[in-house]
Design an enzyme around this catalytic site. Sequence first.
Site, PDB file in Angstrom:
ATOM      1  N   LYS A  22       4.376   3.634  12.372  1.00 36.84           N
ATOM      2  CA  LYS A  22       4.612   2.788  11.204  1.00 36.84           C
ATOM      3  C   LYS A  22       5.138   3.603  10.032  1.00 36.84           C
ATOM      4  O   LYS A  22       6.094   3.216   9.346  1.00 36.84           O
ATOM      5  CB  LYS A  22       3.315   2.087  10.800  1.00 36.84           C
ATOM      6  CG  LYS A  22       3.313   1.483   9.393  1.00 36.84           C
ATOM      7  CD  LYS A  22       1.918   1.073   8.995  1.00 36.84           C
ATOM      8  CE  LYS A  22       1.861   0.558   7.565  1.00 36.84           C
ATOM      9  NZ  LYS A  22       2.026   1.609   6.556  1.00 36.84           N
ATOM     10  N   ASN A  23       4.515   4.751   9.774  1.00 35.56           N
ATOM     11  CA  ASN A  23       4.873   5.548   8.605  1.00 35.56           C
ATOM     12  C   ASN A  23       6.196   6.276   8.756  1.00 35.56           C
ATOM     13  O   ASN A  23       6.651   6.928   7.819  1.00 35.56           O
ATOM     14  CB  ASN A  23       3.764   6.554   8.292  1.00 35.56           C
ATOM     15  CG  ASN A  23       2.521   5.881   7.739  1.00 35.56           C
ATOM     16  OD1 ASN A  23       2.600   4.790   7.178  1.00 35.56           O
ATOM     17  ND2 ASN A  23       1.369   6.514   7.913  1.00 35.56           N
ATOM     18  N   CYS A 117      -1.862  -1.541   0.146  1.00 38.23           N
ATOM     19  CA  CYS A 117      -3.319  -1.397   0.210  1.00 38.23           C
ATOM     20  C   CYS A 117      -3.882  -0.897  -1.116  1.00 38.23           C
ATOM     21  O   CYS A 117      -3.312   0.004  -1.739  1.00 38.23           O
ATOM     22  CB  CYS A 117      -3.716  -0.414   1.320  1.00 38.23           C
ATOM     23  SG  CYS A 117      -3.462  -1.050   2.977  1.00 38.23           S
ATOM     24  N   ARG A 122      -2.043   5.717  -6.732  1.00 37.92           N
ATOM     25  CA  ARG A 122      -0.805   6.054  -6.028  1.00 37.92           C
ATOM     26  C   ARG A 122       0.425   5.930  -6.941  1.00 37.92           C
ATOM     27  O   ARG A 122       1.323   5.129  -6.715  1.00 37.92           O
ATOM     28  CB  ARG A 122      -0.650   5.190  -4.773  1.00 37.92           C
ATOM     29  CG  ARG A 122      -1.781   5.393  -3.798  1.00 37.92           C
ATOM     30  CD  ARG A 122      -1.405   5.030  -2.392  1.00 37.92           C
ATOM     31  NE  ARG A 122      -1.295   3.604  -2.200  1.00 37.92           N
ATOM     32  CZ  ARG A 122      -1.001   3.043  -1.036  1.00 37.92           C
ATOM     33  NH1 ARG A 122      -0.783   3.791   0.022  1.00 37.92           N
ATOM     34  NH2 ARG A 122      -0.922   1.743  -0.913  1.00 37.92           N
ATOM     35  N   LEU A 126       6.156  11.037  -9.355  1.00 41.49           N
ATOM     36  CA  LEU A 126       6.879  12.120  -8.698  1.00 41.49           C
ATOM     37  C   LEU A 126       8.220  11.645  -8.150  1.00 41.49           C
ATOM     38  O   LEU A 126       9.204  12.388  -8.178  1.00 41.49           O
ATOM     39  CB  LEU A 126       6.032  12.722  -7.573  1.00 41.49           C
ATOM     40  CG  LEU A 126       4.753  13.459  -7.999  1.00 41.49           C
ATOM     41  CD1 LEU A 126       4.023  13.989  -6.777  1.00 41.49           C
ATOM     42  CD2 LEU A 126       5.069  14.590  -8.961  1.00 41.49           C
ATOM     43  N   ASP A 305      -5.591   8.877   6.528  1.00 38.13           N
ATOM     44  CA  ASP A 305      -5.530   7.627   7.287  1.00 38.13           C
ATOM     45  C   ASP A 305      -6.512   7.586   8.453  1.00 38.13           C
ATOM     46  O   ASP A 305      -6.629   6.561   9.130  1.00 38.13           O
ATOM     47  CB  ASP A 305      -4.107   7.389   7.818  1.00 38.13           C
ATOM     48  CG  ASP A 305      -3.189   6.794   6.756  1.00 38.13           C
ATOM     49  OD1 ASP A 305      -3.671   6.467   5.661  1.00 38.13           O
ATOM     50  OD2 ASP A 305      -1.974   6.663   7.030  1.00 38.13           O
ATOM     51  N   ARG A 397      -0.585  -5.164   9.657  1.00 34.06           N
ATOM     52  CA  ARG A 397       0.454  -4.387   8.985  1.00 34.06           C
ATOM     53  C   ARG A 397       0.717  -3.064   9.698  1.00 34.06           C
ATOM     54  O   ARG A 397       1.813  -2.501   9.551  1.00 34.06           O
ATOM     55  CB  ARG A 397       0.054  -4.099   7.529  1.00 34.06           C
ATOM     56  CG  ARG A 397       0.097  -5.305   6.599  1.00 34.06           C
ATOM     57  CD  ARG A 397      -0.237  -4.910   5.164  1.00 34.06           C
ATOM     58  NE  ARG A 397       0.519  -3.731   4.808  1.00 34.06           N
ATOM     59  CZ  ARG A 397      -0.008  -2.615   4.289  1.00 34.06           C
ATOM     60  NH1 ARG A 397      -1.303  -2.542   4.080  1.00 34.06           N
ATOM     61  NH2 ARG A 397       0.758  -1.589   4.002  1.00 34.06           N
TER      62      ARG A 397
END
Length: 420
Positions: A22-23, A117, A122, A126, A305, A397
């Site tokens: 997913k990432n 989420c 977050r 940056l 995670d 998700r």
Amino acid sequence: MDKLVVNKSGPLTGEVIISGAKNSVLKLMAASIMANETCVIENVPNLQDVRVMADILRALGMSVEWVESNVIEITPAEQLEIEPPYDLVQLMRASIVTMGPLIAKAGHARLAQPGGCAIGERKIDLHLKGFAALGADVKQTHGYVEGISNGLVGTTIYLDFPSVGATENIMMAATLAEGTTIIENAAKEPELVDLANFINKLGGNVKGAGTDTIRIKGVKSLGGTRHAVLPDRIEAGTFMVAAAITGGDVMIKNVMPNHLKAMTAKLIESGAEVEVFDDAVHVKATTPLKAVDIKTLPFPGFPTDMQAQFMALNAVAEGTSTITETIFENRFMHATEFALMGANIKVEGHSAIVQGCSELEGANVKATDLRAGAALVIAALVADGPTTIHNIYHIDRGYDRFEEKLMKLGVSIERIVGKY
């Protein structure tokens, strides 16, 4: 909304095939914004977040088609839009990674502050500092972020923290910039390396991905390519913990073991047996597990995670453990849900003290975020009585055919569809 009902299971047995990451796939899809030709992406997990990203690309004017069950074809836009719809951006944190490609390709991007989420603040500072360093005019007003450029120019950028998303976003923006960009203190995650490989296949010039210094030599334009997404290390880790906590015997296939070292080490420390093959790991647990201390860190450290899944394991293992979260400041919300099942967990700032040997009982709980949802399923595997997990859209998700894969391993799990 749907919910999951999970009953206590015996030892998980059999084999499971891990889907694409997913990432990674979300960033590959975002990078395709910069391509001038068709991109075909293979090993795509059928996830809610993938569908949202596909809708974002369509809203930008691109064509996204599922040509096979796990293959998508992305065609460039004739006229590229610069502002993804608010309602789609709010569904997913990763929508922010469309900003770098849009500034690079169209010279302009405007996005609502992204959702996702609720695991911490977050910030995207940056990302924005990186765009500004490349020469973009960056603004934040009324819940939106905007970047405008008449042509990005390469420079040296030092990241205060090795943020994965910021590294990826800046790397993509720099791909079409004039000259060379150097990103120092860059993230090293495998998914970032997958993105760099994808960009290079398109005709980009990225070197050093996977180290703390990445060099991007800008190119005039990008073509198209065909690329397979790397396996999902977090899905693999989730099934590894599920196998261990149930005293199971599971072969986990389509993995890259080098990406699983931190999780493998902790499972072995807990007393599980882990046998490593070229593209698979075999997890077996025949003795009671021992609690293990965890501290989340950027790759190659222990992944944030996987923190919730190991909290589930520690809740029933022998001994007391400390879990320290260094990445996100609000990622212990699942501790309250575990407590409803009988777990003994005390949160103190950035650490959680877990007293093991809890006799978990089924309860009504809710997934507070994606990985917390998977961790609640893991806890339910060893809880007496049925556990009903709400808010499972979070699980959808990030896990492809989660219930189907669990059922094949012997889990009694049912999705209840509809309003309730």
